[in-house]
Design a protein around this motif. Sequence first.
Motif, PDB file in Angstrom:
ATOM      1  N   ALA A   1       0.828  -1.213   0.000  1.00 34.18           N
ATOM      2  CA  ALA A   1       0.000   0.000   0.000  1.00 34.18           C
ATOM      3  C   ALA A   1       0.857   1.255   0.000  1.00 34.18           C
ATOM      4  CB  ALA A   1      -0.929  -0.004   1.212  1.00 34.18           C
ATOM      5  N   GLY A   2       1.961   1.237   0.732  1.00 31.47           N
ATOM      6  CA  GLY A   2       2.841   2.401   0.768  1.00 31.47           C
ATOM      7  C   GLY A   2       3.482   2.686  -0.570  1.00 31.47           C
ATOM      8  N   VAL A   3       3.939   1.641  -1.253  1.00 36.02           N
ATOM      9  CA  VAL A   3       4.564   1.825  -2.567  1.00 36.02           C
ATOM     10  C   VAL A   3       3.547   2.331  -3.580  1.00 36.02           C
ATOM     11  CG1 VAL A   3       5.626   0.571  -4.492  1.00 36.02           C
ATOM     12  CG2 VAL A   3       6.425   0.177  -2.170  1.00 36.02           C
ATOM     13  N   ILE A   4       2.362   1.730  -3.576  1.00 35.83           N
ATOM     14  CA  ILE A   4       1.324   2.152  -4.526  1.00 35.83           C
ATOM     15  C   ILE A   4       0.901   3.592  -4.259  1.00 35.83           C
ATOM     16  CG2 ILE A   4      -1.083   1.775  -5.196  1.00 35.83           C
ATOM     17  CD1 ILE A   4      -0.547  -1.223  -4.917  1.00 35.83           C
ATOM     18  N   ALA A   5       0.738   3.963  -2.977  1.00 35.97           N
ATOM     19  CA  ALA A   5       0.336   5.331  -2.654  1.00 35.97           C
ATOM     20  C   ALA A   5       1.427   6.337  -3.006  1.00 35.97           C
ATOM     21  CB  ALA A   5      -0.020   5.433  -1.179  1.00 35.97           C
TER      22      ALA A   5
ATOM     23  N   TRP B   1       9.037  12.554  -5.463  1.00 34.79           N
ATOM     24  CA  TRP B   1       8.351  11.468  -4.767  1.00 34.79           C
ATOM     25  C   TRP B   1       7.533  12.015  -3.604  1.00 34.79           C
ATOM     26  CZ3 TRP B   1       8.169   6.593  -6.502  1.00 34.79           C
ATOM     27  CH2 TRP B   1       9.124   6.204  -7.424  1.00 34.79           C
ATOM     28  N   ARG B   2       6.321  11.515  -3.418  1.00 31.51           N
ATOM     29  CA  ARG B   2       5.465  11.921  -2.295  1.00 31.51           C
ATOM     30  C   ARG B   2       5.540  10.846  -1.210  1.00 31.51           C
ATOM     31  NH1 ARG B   2       1.613  15.951  -2.670  1.00 31.51           N
ATOM     32  NH2 ARG B   2       1.671  15.537  -0.445  1.00 31.51           N
TER      33      ARG B   2
ATOM     34  N   GLY C   1       0.593   8.994  -5.711  1.00 30.56           N
ATOM     35  CA  GLY C   1       0.583  10.364  -5.212  1.00 30.56           C
ATOM     36  C   GLY C   1       1.584  11.265  -5.897  1.00 30.56           C
ATOM     37  N   THR C   2       2.603  10.678  -6.522  1.00 30.94           N
ATOM     38  CA  THR C   2       3.616  11.475  -7.211  1.00 30.94           C
ATOM     39  C   THR C   2       3.027  12.163  -8.428  1.00 30.94           C
ATOM     40  OG1 THR C   2       5.352  10.024  -6.432  1.00 30.94           O
ATOM     41  CG2 THR C   2       5.849  11.336  -8.357  1.00 30.94           C
ATOM     42  N   GLY C   3       2.215  11.481  -9.184  1.00 33.45           N
ATOM     43  CA  GLY C   3       1.537  12.095 -10.322  1.00 33.45           C
ATOM     44  C   GLY C   3       2.375  12.209 -11.572  1.00 33.45           C
TER      45      GLY C   3
END
Length: 101
Positions: free
Chosen positions: A30-34, A46-47, A38-40
Motif C-alpha cells: 500500500a505504501g509503494v502504490i500510494a 516522490w510523495r 501520489g507522485t503524479g
Amino acid sequence: MGNTPAEQSKSWKQSIKAPLSFSLVMAIIAGVIATIAGTGGTDNPWRLDIGLVAFGVTFVACLLVISVMTMAGKENPEDLGTGSGVNKSSITPDSKPKNQH
C-alpha cells in the motif's frame, strides 16, 4: 525467548509472527502504490508523506482485522460430534423430540 513450555507449544497459527508478517507485506504494498500514485508522474518529486501515511494506516488496519478474526474464531468442543442431537430424524422434522416436556 522461547524457552518456556508455553512459548514452545505455540503453533504458527497462535504466534504473532504470521499477523505481523502479513500486515507488514500489505502495508509495504500500500505504501509503494500510494507513493507512486501520489507522485503524479515522473516529472514530480516522490510523495513519501502519502506513502508513509498509507503504510501506517494499512499496517494498523490489517493487524486490527486479523486480531478480531483470530479472537472470533475458536475450536469446536469435542462433544459436539457425539450425542443424539435435537430433531436428528429428517423423516418427521415437525414432530417434537421425545425428551422434551
